[in-house]
Design a protein around this motif. Sequence first.
Motif, PDB file in Angstrom:
ATOM      1  N   GLN A   1     -22.601   1.640  -1.360  1.00  0.00           N
ATOM      2  CA  GLN A   1     -22.602   0.432  -0.536  1.00  0.00           C
ATOM      3  C   GLN A   1     -22.657  -0.823  -1.386  1.00  0.00           C
ATOM      4  O   GLN A   1     -22.034  -1.838  -1.065  1.00  0.00           O
ATOM      5  N   GLN A   2     -23.389  -0.790  -2.487  1.00  0.00           N
ATOM      6  CA  GLN A   2     -23.496  -1.973  -3.321  1.00  0.00           C
ATOM      7  C   GLN A   2     -22.142  -2.332  -3.948  1.00  0.00           C
ATOM      8  O   GLN A   2     -21.801  -3.504  -4.086  1.00  0.00           O
ATOM      9  N   ALA A   3     -21.392  -1.303  -4.346  1.00  0.00           N
ATOM     10  CA  ALA A   3     -20.079  -1.548  -4.972  1.00  0.00           C
ATOM     11  C   ALA A   3     -18.956  -1.584  -3.957  1.00  0.00           C
ATOM     12  O   ALA A   3     -17.791  -1.847  -4.328  1.00  0.00           O
ATOM     13  N   SER A   4     -19.250  -1.321  -2.679  1.00  0.00           N
ATOM     14  CA  SER A   4     -18.226  -1.251  -1.623  1.00  0.00           C
ATOM     15  C   SER A   4     -17.099  -0.316  -2.043  1.00  0.00           C
ATOM     16  O   SER A   4     -15.894  -0.662  -1.998  1.00  0.00           O
ATOM     17  N   ARG A   5     -17.489   0.898  -2.454  1.00  0.00           N
ATOM     18  CA  ARG A   5     -16.525   1.861  -2.971  1.00  0.00           C
ATOM     19  C   ARG A   5     -16.824   3.235  -2.419  1.00  0.00           C
ATOM     20  O   ARG A   5     -17.958   3.672  -2.388  1.00  0.00           O
ATOM     21  N   ALA A   6     -15.718   3.943  -1.987  1.00  0.00           N
ATOM     22  CA  ALA A   6     -15.846   5.302  -1.461  1.00  0.00           C
ATOM     23  C   ALA A   6     -15.102   6.257  -2.388  1.00  0.00           C
ATOM     24  O   ALA A   6     -13.927   6.022  -2.715  1.00  0.00           O
ATOM     25  N   ARG A   7     -15.771   7.348  -2.769  1.00  0.00           N
ATOM     26  CA  ARG A   7     -15.171   8.353  -3.656  1.00  0.00           C
ATOM     27  C   ARG A   7     -15.008   9.647  -2.866  1.00  0.00           C
ATOM     28  O   ARG A   7     -15.977  10.191  -2.332  1.00  0.00           O
ATOM     29  N   PHE A   8     -13.732  10.127  -2.824  1.00  0.00           N
ATOM     30  CA  PHE A   8     -13.422  11.364  -2.127  1.00  0.00           C
ATOM     31  C   PHE A   8     -13.164  12.454  -3.152  1.00  0.00           C
ATOM     32  O   PHE A   8     -12.508  12.206  -4.181  1.00  0.00           O
ATOM     33  N   GLU A   9     -13.654  13.633  -2.874  1.00  0.00           N
ATOM     34  CA  GLU A   9     -13.522  14.729  -3.829  1.00  0.00           C
ATOM     35  C   GLU A   9     -13.060  15.999  -3.123  1.00  0.00           C
ATOM     36  O   GLU A   9     -13.393  16.227  -1.959  1.00  0.00           O
ATOM     37  N   GLU A  10     -12.265  16.799  -3.887  1.00  0.00           N
ATOM     38  CA  GLU A  10     -11.849  18.149  -3.478  1.00  0.00           C
ATOM     39  C   GLU A  10     -10.954  18.134  -2.235  1.00  0.00           C
ATOM     40  O   GLU A  10     -11.426  17.858  -1.142  1.00  0.00           O
ATOM     41  N   GLY A  11      -9.675  18.450  -2.510  1.00  0.00           N
ATOM     42  CA  GLY A  11      -8.695  18.557  -1.414  1.00  0.00           C
ATOM     43  C   GLY A  11      -8.511  17.274  -0.664  1.00  0.00           C
ATOM     44  O   GLY A  11      -8.415  17.299   0.576  1.00  0.00           O
ATOM     45  N   VAL A  12      -8.408  16.172  -1.418  1.00  0.00           N
ATOM     46  CA  VAL A  12      -8.282  14.878  -0.765  1.00  0.00           C
ATOM     47  C   VAL A  12      -6.860  14.709  -0.231  1.00  0.00           C
ATOM     48  O   VAL A  12      -5.869  14.975  -0.940  1.00  0.00           O
ATOM     49  N   ARG A  13      -6.728  14.228   0.977  1.00  0.00           N
ATOM     50  CA  ARG A  13      -5.426  13.947   1.568  1.00  0.00           C
ATOM     51  C   ARG A  13      -5.497  12.630   2.326  1.00  0.00           C
ATOM     52  O   ARG A  13      -6.314  12.481   3.244  1.00  0.00           O
ATOM     53  N   LEU A  14      -4.675  11.673   1.899  1.00  0.00           N
ATOM     54  CA  LEU A  14      -4.626  10.356   2.542  1.00  0.00           C
ATOM     55  C   LEU A  14      -3.326  10.271   3.308  1.00  0.00           C
ATOM     56  O   LEU A  14      -2.249  10.591   2.780  1.00  0.00           O
ATOM     57  N   ARG A  15      -3.423   9.757   4.550  1.00  0.00           N
ATOM     58  CA  ARG A  15      -2.234   9.623   5.361  1.00  0.00           C
ATOM     59  C   ARG A  15      -2.182   8.245   5.996  1.00  0.00           C
ATOM     60  O   ARG A  15      -3.202   7.720   6.427  1.00  0.00           O
ATOM     61  N   THR A  16      -0.980   7.698   5.986  1.00  0.00           N
ATOM     62  CA  THR A  16      -0.695   6.502   6.766  1.00  0.00           C
ATOM     63  C   THR A  16       0.536   6.810   7.609  1.00  0.00           C
ATOM     64  O   THR A  16       1.063   7.926   7.592  1.00  0.00           O
ATOM     65  N   ALA A  17       1.016   5.814   8.291  1.00  0.00           N
ATOM     66  CA  ALA A  17       2.213   6.038   9.112  1.00  0.00           C
ATOM     67  C   ALA A  17       3.442   6.291   8.253  1.00  0.00           C
ATOM     68  O   ALA A  17       4.396   6.938   8.700  1.00  0.00           O
ATOM     69  N   GLU A  18       3.441   5.821   6.977  1.00  0.00           N
ATOM     70  CA  GLU A  18       4.604   5.926   6.120  1.00  0.00           C
ATOM     71  C   GLU A  18       4.443   6.926   4.995  1.00  0.00           C
ATOM     72  O   GLU A  18       5.428   7.433   4.451  1.00  0.00           O
ATOM     73  N   VAL A  19       3.217   7.234   4.592  1.00  0.00           N
ATOM     74  CA  VAL A  19       3.020   7.997   3.369  1.00  0.00           C
ATOM     75  C   VAL A  19       1.844   8.932   3.501  1.00  0.00           C
ATOM     76  O   VAL A  19       0.899   8.673   4.269  1.00  0.00           O
ATOM     77  N   THR A  20       1.917  10.023   2.699  1.00  0.00           N
ATOM     78  CA  THR A  20       0.810  10.965   2.563  1.00  0.00           C
ATOM     79  C   THR A  20       0.528  11.134   1.081  1.00  0.00           C
ATOM     80  O   THR A  20       1.473  11.343   0.296  1.00  0.00           O
ATOM     81  N   VAL A  21      -0.753  11.053   0.715  1.00  0.00           N
ATOM     82  CA  VAL A  21      -1.155  11.191  -0.688  1.00  0.00           C
ATOM     83  C   VAL A  21      -2.147  12.340  -0.784  1.00  0.00           C
ATOM     84  O   VAL A  21      -3.131  12.383  -0.046  1.00  0.00           O
ATOM     85  N   ARG A  22      -1.897  13.250  -1.721  1.00  0.00           N
ATOM     86  CA  ARG A  22      -2.814  14.344  -1.994  1.00  0.00           C
ATOM     87  C   ARG A  22      -3.308  14.209  -3.424  1.00  0.00           C
ATOM     88  O   ARG A  22      -2.519  13.907  -4.335  1.00  0.00           O
ATOM     89  N   ALA A  23      -4.618  14.523  -3.628  1.00  0.00           N
ATOM     90  CA  ALA A  23      -5.184  14.455  -4.976  1.00  0.00           C
ATOM     91  C   ALA A  23      -6.553  15.129  -4.969  1.00  0.00           C
ATOM     92  O   ALA A  23      -7.214  15.239  -3.931  1.00  0.00           O
TER      93      ALA A  23
END
Length: 781
Positions: free
Chosen positions: A670-692
């Motif tokens: 919260q102090q850094a206003s940062r979110a860290r995602f781990e293991e099988g991360v998948r980001l989706r928007t209406a135009e793109v999908t990101v896996r990492a």
Amino acid sequence: MKFSKWLAVALFLFIVVAGLFIVQSFMSRRQQIALPPKTKILPPEISRQSTQFEYTEHKHGNPVFKVNAKTSTKTVENVHNLSEVSVSYFGQNEEFPDSVAGRDATYRIDEKELEFNGNILIRLADGTEIISDQANADLSQEVVRINQHFQFTQRNVQGHGGSLVYRFPQREMKVEDGLNLVVAAGSREIQVDAGAGIYRPYDQVMKFLDKPGVSGGGAKLTAEEMSVMFSGEYQIDRVLSIGQAQLDISEDTSFSGNRIDILLDPGSKTLDQVEILGNDSSNAGYYQEARGVRLEANKIVAVLDSTRIHKGLFLERFAAFENVSFHLSGDDNSEIYSDELAAKFFEGGEHLESVNLQGEVSAVQRSSTSGSGDTQLQSKVLALRFESNEILEEARAEGDVEFKLSSNGMGKRLIARDFVQVDYQGGVPNKIVSQGDCLLESIMTDGADRVMASHVTIHYQKGLFDRIIARDGVRVESLRHGEQSYTTSEHLDVVYRDGVMHEVVQKGKVRFWDGEPVTLELRSDLAEFDPRTGIIVATGTQPPTLRTIDTNSSGVESTIVTRAHRFTLDKYKGRVLAQGGVSSVFGEGVNSTLINAGSMTVERTTGWVEYSVDPNIVQGDNSIHGQVVKYNYQDQQLVVETDVKSSFFEDGPLKNRQYTIESDRLVYDQQASRARFEEGVRLRTAEVTVRAPFMEVFFSDVGAERVQRIIAWGGVQVIQEGRKAEGERAEHHPLEGKVLLMGNPAQVIETNKGKVVGSRLTFYAGDKRILVEGRSSSVAP
């Protein structure tokens, strides 16, 4: 006839002798002629004898004494031997003067003294009669003396003594060599004994000296000096004793003091009241030896039961004033002090019915055995009520009451502004009721517990705590091992078993908090506390609320407000469990974060808050779901685990673009206003999908947090319509509307166009452009 001749001859001879004597006396003046010695004609001891003798002594021209006798024989020494003689004293100018009468008397007129012998009766103007066989009257000194045993009576008064001096002008009779007086008072007799005494008939006062004592009806009064006052009917009206006075009204009940004043009712011929006074060196006292009752004060006033006076002296009530000290039992370590005391007895005057004390009351009971406690009580009024066998039934203290109990380093204290009332059963406390700004405090070696309320009621079972009920403005404070906790409510109910606290129930606007300043606060309609486990359970018709306030290492406060159907707070382990409809709010306003879940656990020692049972996080338009949500309020870190699904909105040119991120784990700083995602991360928007494997999302800190930058690494895959990109690292910059893909190499595969490879690829939002940097190549399909 012969007698007449002899009388005529005697008169003739007397005239002749007298005439010769006159002639001879005349001639002797003319001629110095020696005469022969004079000779006595009558016997030397008798000069004249007469009957109906009367003589009056005067002073300042007024008659004082009148002496009357049937016969008088006068000697040459001017001494009259009188028979059937009486002397009356008129100095009082009254119709019935004092008088002395006897069978015989020797009257020395020159010395103005009369010696009476046989059947002497001295009658005073008030009707007092004194009987003796010998008396001496000195008319010049206006006094009569008796130097032997005598008796006297005055209506219902009888007595006797060893010697007597009565002074007529002073109307004072002084008795010495032993005095005994018996007074009839109805069917009773009162007896007075003394070594000496003074009686003033005019004042109707008898003063007794030299170890006087009064006894009657089983009572006895002794003192150094004593005065008995009579009424007009010569009934005892008052008995005043001074100097080491003591009144024993029974074998084991007595009064003592420097002065004891006994007032009687002449009409009913019964005791009215007894007043006992102390002095500078000692107080007045009342003692009941068999029951160990002891009262001492500057002044004690006792009233006896007049309806039972014929059976003995029984107390009806008594009062004490100034410097009052009262012992209720035989224990010398117990005492009550006050300014005033009033006591009432049951019929029979043997047992106390009530005792009322007022004016800075202070009660002290010091323990004489190990293990038991010392007690102290202070108030302005204290009222004690007893059963018929003098066992305490009720005690009520009023006005700024403070009660203390101390034992073995521990102490209890009860304070009340209005009153504290204690009910007893068999002399053991059964219930205590207190009112007005009450404080119940327990002090222990490791701290203290306090209960404050407008009303506090304590119930006992076999002398042990059974229940404590407090209501109206209840406040509970617990200070243990350096830790503080507080509770307020409208009602408090503490239940004990065998004197040990078993359960605590609070109702109505319950508020629990710990520490100062507050770090944890719990509010509910109902709270139950188990002292054995240290667990508080909060429920109610309205969802209870938990508020936690913590400060991180940077000095920034973090506040969490949580509502749930039920809270369980473990005071000993520092753990909080919320169940059912859990809803937590972090922060305030547009920056606030909301977490909903079925359950929540707070670990106070580590600072972690864990949400489970379908937890859901909402911040503005953003949301996060997972199986478990953890938040550390000390370092303001949020962790979401298992089936994590997040939804965020972009902060770039294409605002309100939604990002959905799925992973196995999420860590939010919260102090850094940062979110860290781990293991099988998948980001989706209406135009793109990101896996990492890993991804970090950076948010703006203005208003509701929105996506400002996204970084993914560890083998990134970007999928758009008609193309697929792969690389080691990807960065998305919403403000610039582009995505950077880096790798060794990075590549883009487009359907029907082939593959583009380079060390750095740039994708632009809203078009199909790709900027390839570094070493690159293109492969046609």
